[in-house]
Scaffold this active site. Structure first.
Site, mmCIF file in Angstrom:
data_model
loop_
_atom_site.group_PDB
_atom_site.id
_atom_site.type_symbol
_atom_site.label_atom_id
_atom_site.label_comp_id
_atom_site.label_asym_id
_atom_site.label_seq_id
_atom_site.Cartn_x
_atom_site.Cartn_y
_atom_site.Cartn_z
ATOM 1 N N GLY A 1 0.811 -1.215 0.000
ATOM 2 C CA GLY A 1 0.000 0.000 0.000
ATOM 3 C C GLY A 1 0.845 1.267 0.000
ATOM 4 C CG ASP A 2 -0.737 4.748 -1.907
ATOM 5 O OD1 ASP A 2 -0.122 4.081 -2.762
ATOM 6 O OD2 ASP A 2 -1.801 5.348 -2.132
ATOM 7 C CG LEU A 3 1.532 4.295 5.988
ATOM 8 C CD1 LEU A 3 1.883 5.768 6.096
ATOM 9 C CD2 LEU A 3 0.588 3.890 7.121
ATOM 10 C CE LYS B 1 2.887 1.397 -3.393
ATOM 11 N NZ LYS B 1 2.370 1.241 -4.770
ATOM 12 N N GLY C 1 5.935 10.986 16.588
ATOM 13 C CA GLY C 1 7.293 10.681 16.145
ATOM 14 C C GLY C 1 7.994 11.859 15.511
ATOM 15 C CG ASP D 1 -7.438 13.837 8.377
ATOM 16 O OD1 ASP D 1 -6.952 12.699 8.550
ATOM 17 O OD2 ASP D 1 -6.962 14.647 7.565
ATOM 18 C CG HIS E 1 -2.239 14.255 13.814
ATOM 19 N ND1 HIS E 1 -1.872 12.955 14.040
ATOM 20 C CD2 HIS E 1 -2.565 14.329 12.494
ATOM 21 C CE1 HIS E 1 -1.981 12.268 12.907
ATOM 22 N NE2 HIS E 1 -2.408 13.079 11.966
ATOM 23 C CE LYS F 1 -6.738 17.337 3.816
ATOM 24 N NZ LYS F 1 -5.267 17.233 3.666
#
Length: 835
Positions: free
Chosen positions: A78-80, A82, A250, A305, A310, A403
Site C-alpha cells: 500500500g501507499d503508506l 511504500k 514521532g 482527521d 494529532h 486544507k
C-alpha cells in the site's frame, strides 16, 4: 577479518576489527596459558575462575542479544508502506542489527505472490541510507536487508499458520531463540478484527516471546465506534501488546516536548502555568486540498482527521503534569490520561468551521453526487479548549488546522504574558534583550519559513538545555522572521540529523516504549471529549473560503470567554446559492406554551445562553429586593453547559450575594466523580467567587457513612433551609426531566417526597448509585420560579408524553411540578421538542 560470529542466514550486520565477540568467546574460549597469568602463579586458579565466570556471563548476554525478531508488515504494497514503512524498517535494521539483534522482514497483503514480490522488489530497491553512509556500504546493507525480506499472501487462517511455521523453521535453522514478533497493520480498520483473529489463533509466537501489534488511525469515528473497535481488539490482544500510532508523536519537535520540559524543569517550574502563560497555539496548516481523498474526507472531515488525534495528543504533552520520572512510560501515560480528564467539555460556540470552495465540486465529481449536492464537511476548523485545573485555569488553548491554506507549517507556540513596560521607543531597544519583546517557546514541527524541525526560546526568557548529541544551535539566517520577530531573537535549535517520524516510532515499538503511542484509555478519553462537539456540529454549514493566499482575513477568528467567532463577515459571493437549506442558526429562540406554562425553545447553544441570562436577571432582581439570591441546582450532565456559561460569560452575576443549594445528591462521598456537588465544583464553583459559607452541599456523607437514616442528614438539610430561606421559598429552582419522567431524585412508582410535610427526603433510584437525597415536591413548589431544562433527542418521547398528561406525579413526578404562587418555565432544545 570479521569478528562477529554470524549464524547462516541471520539478520546481523558484520563489523570489522580484531576484537572478538561474546559469541566467539563462547565457542572459542581463551587457551589456559594466554594472558598475564601462568599455571605456576599462586593466583592463577583464582584468575582463571574469574575469567571463566566473566566469559560465561558474556555468553549469556550474547545469547540474550541473539534473539530473532520477525516483523510482519500487513498491507505491504500500500501507499503508506511504500512511502514510509519499508524505509522505517530498513532504518531499524541499520540501527539495531549491529547490536546483536537478528531480524526477518515479511511483507504481507492480499496481492498474489508474483505481483506482491514484484512490488516489494521495487520498494526495496528504492530504499536510501543516511547521508553519512558511503555508497558502497549502503549497497551492501540494502542487499542484506533485501535477502532478509520476503513477501507472503495472507488471506486465510491457514496462510497465517503457514507463516508462523516458516518463522519457527527460520529461527530453528539459525539456532536462536525467538525474541518476538511485530505485526504492523497498514490496512483499513474494517479489516482489523479478521486479521487479529487469525494472528491470535494461528500466528502468535511461543510463550517466551513477546507480541507487538501496531495499529494505524482512524481509530473509530466517534466514541461508540472507537469503543466497539477497542473491545474487538481487546478480545484478541492484551493492552501491552497494542501500539496505536499517531505519527505526529514521532515528529522530532513533538517528541522533544516532554524531554525539553524535563531538562529545563528548574527554569519552567515558575512559568508553565496560568499566571504566566497567555495562550497556547497548536497549529497544522496544509496547502494541499482533499482532491483524490474526498471519500475519506466526507466520512471524517478535518476535526476527526487532525484535531481529535494529532493536535489533541500534542496539547496533552504541553498541558499534562510533568512526572517526577519523565522517562517512565507508565507515569507519562497516566499523566496524559489525567490531562484528558481535565479538558472542559466543548460546545458549538467553541468552534469555527470552514470549507474551501472547490470541495463540494470535488465530492460531486469523485463520489458521483447530484449537481445539487452541497457538502457540510469542514476542511478548516479552529477550536478553543480550556483545562479545568489549577495550572491552566483560564488559559486558552487554540487548536487550528485546515486544507487549502496559504502555507504548509506545523507548530506549538506557548506565548507568555508580558508585564514589562518600556519607557523608550522600540528603536532604542537593545537587540533581543528588551523585556518588552514577545516572550514565547515554539516547538516548530516543520516546513514553513524555517523548513525543518526546531525548538525556539525567546532570549528574554532563558537559555534552554537540549541534548547536545542530537540537537544543535541553528546558524543565523539574516532576514528570516518567525512569529513577527527575527530568528536572532530566539535561542534556536534543530536536530543534528533529521529523522522521519515513522523511523522513530518503529524504533520505539521495537524497544517497547509505550509512551509514544495511544492507549485504549487515552483513545476513549479523547473521543469522550470530541464526540459531543462533533454531534453538535453535524448540521453546521461551514464558512466557504477560496483557498490559498486568496483567503485573506476570511478565516481569522477571535475568542471571548469560551466562545470563538470569525473576525470578519462572510462576503455575499461566498454564500451558497439559491435552494440551500436553512441553517440551525437561522432559527433563534422561540417562545410558546407547554403544559400551560411558558416554553423557551432553541438550539442548545442559544437555549443555554437564554437560560443563563434569565437566571442572572432573576439573581439581580432578588438581590435588589431582598439582598440575597437563593438558587437550587440539579445535578447530572444537562446543567454542565449552563454552569460553564455562567462561569465564563456572566461577569456581572451577583455571586457574592448568592446562596447555592442542591436539588438532589447521590449518596456518594463529595469527592466522588458521581457526586452532583463535585460536578458543581468542577464546572462552576472553582471559576466564580461565591463565599464558601454561601455554598450548601447536601449532607449525604456523615460519620463516614452514606445516607444513613440515623444520621438525620435529610432533617439537617431541611433545618438549614428553614433557617436561611424565607418561608422555604427558593428564588429559583433548576430541574431536569429524565426519560422516565423523574425530576430531581423523585422517581415514578415511589411515593417518597411526592407529598407530605417533609422538605428533604431519602429516595431510591432505579439507576446506580441507587441511594439519593432530594428536595421534596412540596418544597420545590414553594419556589418563586422553577426552570426545567430538557435537552437532547432521547428526551423527545417523554416530552411528548408529558405534554399530554395531567398532574400524575406517581407516574411522572415531573408532572407534579406546579409552583404554588411562583412561575414555571420550560427550556427545551429543538431535538427534545421536535425530535
Amino acid at each position: 577479518m570479521k569478528s562477529c560470529y554470524t549464524f547462516p542466514g541471520s539478520g546481523q550486520i558484520p563489523v570489522s576489527g580484531a576484537r572478538r565477540s561474546s559469541a566467539e568467546m563462547c565457542m572459542h574460549p581463551p587457551a589456559p596459558g594466554v594472558g598475564r597469568g601462568h599455571p605456576g602463579h599462586p593466583d592463577f586458579r583464582k584468575m582463571l575462575t574469574v575469567a571463566m565466570w566473566v566469559a560465561l556471563l558474556g555468553c549469556l548476554q550474547a545469547r540474550e542479544l541473539q534473539g530473532h525478531v520477525s516483523v510482519i508488515l500487513l498491507g505491504a504494497t500500500g501507499d503508506l508502506a511504500k512511502k514510509y514503512l519499508w524505509q522505517g524498517l530498513f532504518q531499524l535494521y541499520l540501527d539495531e542489527a549491529g547490536k546483536g539483534h537478528h531480524f526477518s522482514f515479511h511483507g504481507a497483503a492480499l496481492t498474489t505472490p508474483e505481483q506482491g514480490q514484484e512490488v516489494l522488489a521495487k520498494v526495496l530497491e528504492s530504499l536510501s541510507c543516511p547521508k553519512d553512509v558511503a555508497p558502497d556500504r549502503c549497497a551492501e546493507l540494502k542487499d542484506q536487508f533485501q535477502q532478509l525480506s520476503q513477501y507472503h499472501q495472507l488471506k486465510t487462517t491457514e496462510d497465517y499458520l503457514a507463516l508462523s511455521k516458516d518463522i519457527e523453521a527460520l529461527v530453528q535453522r539459525e539456532g536462536l531463540r525467538e525474541a518476538g514478533r511485530i505485526f504492523y497493520f497498514s490496512v483499513p480498520p474494517f479489516a482489523y478484527a479478521d486479521i487479529a483473529r487469525s494472528i491470535n489463533s494461528s500466528c502468535r509466537p511461543g510463550p517466551d516471546a513477546w507480541l507487538r501489534v501496531v495499529l494505524e488511525k482512524p481509530f473509530g469515528h466517534d466514541y461508540l465506534s472507537a469503543q466497539q473497535l477497542a473491545t474487538e481488539l481487546g478480545s484478541f490482544f492484551q493492552e501491552e501488546e497494542m501500539y496505536r500510532v499517531d505519527h505526529y508523536l514521532g515528529k522530532q519537535a513533538v517528541a522533544q516536548i516532554l524531554p525539553f520540559r524535563d531538562q529545563n524543569r528548574e527554569a519552567l517550574d515558575g512559568l508553565w502555568n496560568r499566571h504566566h502563560v497567555e495562550r497556547v497555539e497548536v497549529v497544522l496548516k496544509e496547502t494541499v486540498d482533499a482532491e483524490g481523498r474526498t471519500s475519506f474526507y466526507e466520512e471524517y472531515g478535518v476535526i476527526r482527521d487532525v484535531l481529535q488525534n494529532h493536535l489533541t495528543e500534542i496539547l496533552t504533552l504541553v498541558a499534562m503534569e510533568l512526572p517526577h520520572n519523565a522517562s517512565s512510560s507508565a507515569a507519562v501515560l497516566q499523566h496524559k490520561l489525567q490531562a484528558f480528564q481535565a479538558l472542559r467539555g466543548l460546545r458549538r460556540g467553541s468552534a469555527v468551521l470552514g470549507q474551501y470552495q472547490a470541495y463540494s465540486e470535488q465530492v460531486r465529481r469523485e463520489l458521483r453526487k447530484p449537481d445539487s449536492f452541497q457538502s457540510l464537511t469542514p476542511t478548516f476548523a479552529g477550536i478553543l479548549v480550556h483545562m479545568d485545573n489549577l495550572r491552566w485555569e483560564g488559559v486558552p488553548f487554540i487548536l487550528m488546522s485546515g486544507k487549502a491554506l496559504d502555507e504548509r507549517v506545523g507548530y506549538v507556540r506557548v506565548l507568555f504574558k508580558n508585564r514589562a513596560f518600556c519607557a523608550q521607543s522600540e528603536q532604542q531597544w537593545v537587540g533581543a534583550r528588551s523585556r518588552c519583546l514577545p516572550q514565547q517557546i515554539v516547538f516548530y514541527v516543520g516546513h514553513g519559513e524555517l523548513g525543518s524541525p526546531a525548538v525556539l526560546v525567546s532570549r528574554t526568557l532563558f537559555r534552554p538545555t537540549l541534548p547536545s548529541g542530537s540537537w544543535k544551535e541553528l546558524e543565523g539566517r539574516p532576514g528570516l522572521r518567525l512569529f513577527g520577530r527575527p530568528l536572532s531573537d530566539f535561542y534556536a535549535y534543530s536536530p543534528v540529523r533529521e529523522q522521519d517520524a515513522y523511523s522513530i516510532l518503529i524504533s520505539r515499538i521495537f524497544h517497547g516504549r509505550k509512551d509514544s503511542f495511544i492507549t485504549t484509555e487515552n483513545l476513549l478519553a479523547s473521543w469522550v471529549f470530541w464526540t459531543p462537539l462533533l454531534e453538535g456540529l453535524a448540521r453546521e454549514a461551514p464558512r466557504l473560503y477560496p483557498g490559498g493566499a486568496e483567503n485573506g482575513h476570511l478565516l481569522d477568528f477571535e475568542f471571548s470567554g469560551s466562545r470563538l467567532a470569525f473576525s470578519v463577515q462572510q462576503p455575499e459571493q461566498l454564500v451558497p446559492g439559491p435552494g440551500s437549506a436553512p441553517l440551525p442558526r437561522d432559527f433563534q429562540v422561540l417562545g410558546a406554551k407547554y403544559r400551560d406554562s411558558p416554553l423557551v425553545t432553541a438550539w442548545p447553544e442559544e437555549l443555554i445562553a437564554k437560560l443563563a441570562s434569565d437566571i442572572e436577571a432573576a439573581a439581580a432582581k432578588a438581590v435588589r429586593r431582598f439582598g440575597q439570591f437563593h438558587l437550587a441546582l440539579s445535578g447530572g450532565s444537562s446543567p454542565v453547559a449552563l454552569f460553564q456559561q455562567l462561569a465564563t460569560g456572566h461577569y456581572a452575576f451577583p455571586w457574592a450575594h448568592t446562596h447555592l443549594w442542591l436539588v438532589d445528591e447521590r449518596c456518594v462521598p463529595p469527592w466522588d466523580p458521581e457526586s452532583n456537588f463535585q460536578g458543581l465544583q468542577t464546572h462552576l464553583l472553582q471559576h466564580v467567587r461565591v463565599p464558601h459559607y454561601n455554598v450548601h452541599p447536601m449532607p449525604v456523607h456523615l460519620r463516614r457513612r452514606l445516607c444513613a437514616e440515623e444520621d438525620r442528614g435529610a432533617q439537617a438539610y431541611a433545618e438549614e433551609i428553614s433557617a436561611l430561606v424565607t418561608n422555604g421559598s427558593f428564588d429559583l429552582v433548576l430541574l431536569g426531566m429524565g426519560t422516565d419522567g423523574h425530576t430531581a431524585s423523585l422517581f415514578p412508582q415511589s411515593p417518597t417526597g411526592l407529598d407530605g410535610e417533609q422538605l428533604v427526603v431519602l429516595t431510591e433510584s432505579p439507576f446506580r448509585p441507587h441511594h439519593r437525597m432530594s428536595l421534596s415536591l412540596p418544597l420545590i413548589n414553594r419556589a418563586r420560579e422553577v426552570a426545567v431544562l430538557v435537552m437532547g433527542r432521547p428526551k423527545r418521547e417523554i416530552a411528548t408524553l408529558v405534554s399530554r398528561v395531567g398532574r400524575q406525579p406517581k407516574k411522572w413526578p415531573i408532572s407534579g411540578v406546579r409552583p404554588d404562587s411562583g412561575q414555571l418555565v420550560w427550556y427545551m432544545d429543538y431535538e427534545a421538542f421536535l425530535g
